[in-house]
Motif scaffolding. Structure first.
Motif, PDB file in Angstrom:
ATOM      1  N   LYS A 168      39.362  -2.648  74.558  1.00  0.00           N
ATOM      2  CA  LYS A 168      38.263  -2.479  74.093  1.00  0.00           C
ATOM      3  C   LYS A 168      38.953  -1.491  71.901  1.00  0.00           C
ATOM      4  CE  LYS A 168      33.700   0.179  73.516  1.00  0.00           C
ATOM      5  NZ  LYS A 168      32.600   0.838  74.244  1.00  0.00           N
ATOM      6  N   GLY A 170      33.513  -5.445  73.143  1.00  0.00           N
ATOM      7  CA  GLY A 170      34.869  -4.513  72.772  1.00  0.00           C
ATOM      8  C   GLY A 170      35.449  -4.801  71.615  1.00  0.00           C
ATOM      9  N   ALA A 171      35.358  -5.640  71.150  1.00  0.00           N
ATOM     10  CA  ALA A 171      36.126  -5.957  70.134  1.00  0.00           C
ATOM     11  C   ALA A 171      35.983  -5.765  68.724  1.00  0.00           C
ATOM     12  CB  ALA A 171      36.472  -7.527  69.961  1.00  0.00           C
ATOM     13  N   LYS A 172      36.654  -5.303  67.273  1.00  0.00           N
ATOM     14  CA  LYS A 172      36.223  -4.656  66.787  1.00  0.00           C
ATOM     15  C   LYS A 172      36.092  -5.764  65.434  1.00  0.00           C
ATOM     16  CE  LYS A 172      35.683  -0.663  63.074  1.00  0.00           C
ATOM     17  NZ  LYS A 172      36.266   0.188  63.190  1.00  0.00           N
ATOM     18  N   HIS A 173      34.531  -6.281  64.889  1.00  0.00           N
ATOM     19  CA  HIS A 173      34.462  -7.746  64.365  1.00  0.00           C
ATOM     20  C   HIS A 173      35.397  -6.867  62.342  1.00  0.00           C
ATOM     21  CE1 HIS A 173      33.534 -10.588  60.925  1.00  0.00           C
ATOM     22  NE2 HIS A 173      33.888 -12.172  61.812  1.00  0.00           N
ATOM     23  N   GLY A 228      38.301 -10.543  72.161  1.00  0.00           N
ATOM     24  CA  GLY A 228      37.325  -9.718  73.060  1.00  0.00           C
ATOM     25  C   GLY A 228      36.954  -9.403  74.493  1.00  0.00           C
ATOM     26  N   ILE A 270      30.503 -10.860  69.191  1.00  0.00           N
ATOM     27  CA  ILE A 270      31.926 -10.169  69.685  1.00  0.00           C
ATOM     28  C   ILE A 270      32.459  -8.114  69.854  1.00  0.00           C
ATOM     29  CG2 ILE A 270      34.141 -10.098  68.979  1.00  0.00           C
ATOM     30  CD1 ILE A 270      33.546 -13.285  67.411  1.00  0.00           C
ATOM     31  N   ASN A 271      31.488  -8.058  68.973  1.00  0.00           N
ATOM     32  CA  ASN A 271      31.499  -6.724  69.118  1.00  0.00           C
ATOM     33  C   ASN A 271      31.477  -6.361  70.147  1.00  0.00           C
ATOM     34  OD1 ASN A 271      32.368  -6.207  66.790  1.00  0.00           O
ATOM     35  ND2 ASN A 271      30.495  -6.221  65.331  1.00  0.00           N
TER      36      ASN A 271
END
Length: 222
Positions: free
Chosen positions: A148, A168-171, A143, A164-165
């Motif tokens: 994003k 900005g990441a998408k788990h 992230g 983690i979300n």
């Protein structure tokens, strides 16, 4: 011959690189016919853990680069020397050192920041769209490095996934033997010892992931 950069974070699951994951990573890179070069930041570890008792040893200080050299058999360089133009892919094994020494996710979660030299190295691969694989807890770094919405996994841990979300990441939940590949950003992640109950399970996770790295290199990079 393909060349792969590997960033280590010390030596030992609780305060550095997870040794099984690191060795399996190097083994599968070589088995598939590529060369690897290990790197690590030249900094002090966040702390030193007695791996027999699990306690923090407050009397001892260790250097991440020097400790990582144990795994690399001395063949290692300061991560600030890493130039992505010289490599075909990047791999980061896990171990809590990835979340303690490469960044401070272990203590700061969604408010974490990365070591500047590690961040620079990882972002070079991202900007060049060269394949990169993050193993175990190392995907917590993703992230910080990718735009994003980048897809990634650390397995199925809800609390860690939420932090983690927020970065900005998408788990995406993932079984131990599988991996998540974000085709847009050319980044792969796998749970390994975040879920593995044995070295065999960890090996399957890492072998499948590194095989995917080689598939990408073959298809997209010639």
């Amino acid at each position: 011959m393909k060349k792969i950069a590997v960033i280590l974070s010390g030596c030992g699951v609780f305060d550095g690189s997870e040794i099984h994951e690191a060795v399996l990573t190097l083994l599968h890179i070589e088995k598939l016919g590529a060369q690897y070069q290990c790197f690590a930041p030249n900094i002090d570890q966040m702390h030193v853990i007695n791996h027999l008792t699990g306690e923090v040893d407050k009397q001892v200080s260790r250097n991440v680069l020097i400790e990582s050299a144990r795994i690399a058999r001395g063949e290692i360089k300061d991560v600030k020397e890493l130039n992505a133009q010289e490599f075909d892919a990047l791999i980061l094994p896990g171990g809590f050192g990835a979340a303690k020494n490469l960044c401070d996710f272990a203590t700061q979660g969604a408010n974490s920041i990365m070591n500047k030299h590690v961040e620079n190295a990882c972002k070079q691969f991202s900007e060049l769209r060269k394949p990169a694989a993050y193993i175990c807890i190392a995907p917590a770094i993703i992230g910080h490095v990718y735009p994003k919405g980048v897809l990634m996994t650390i397995g199925t841990d809800i609390d860690t996934a939420e932090q983690i979300n927020q970065l900005g990441a998408k788990h995406v939940n993932c079984d131990v033997s599988d991996f998540i590949y974000d085709e847009t950003f050319n980044v792969i992640s796998t749970p390994a010892y975040m879920l593995a109950n044995s070295i065999i399970e960890a090996n399957t996770s890492i072998e499948n992931t590194i095989s995917k790295v080689f598939e990408i290199m073959s298809n997209d990079r010639g």
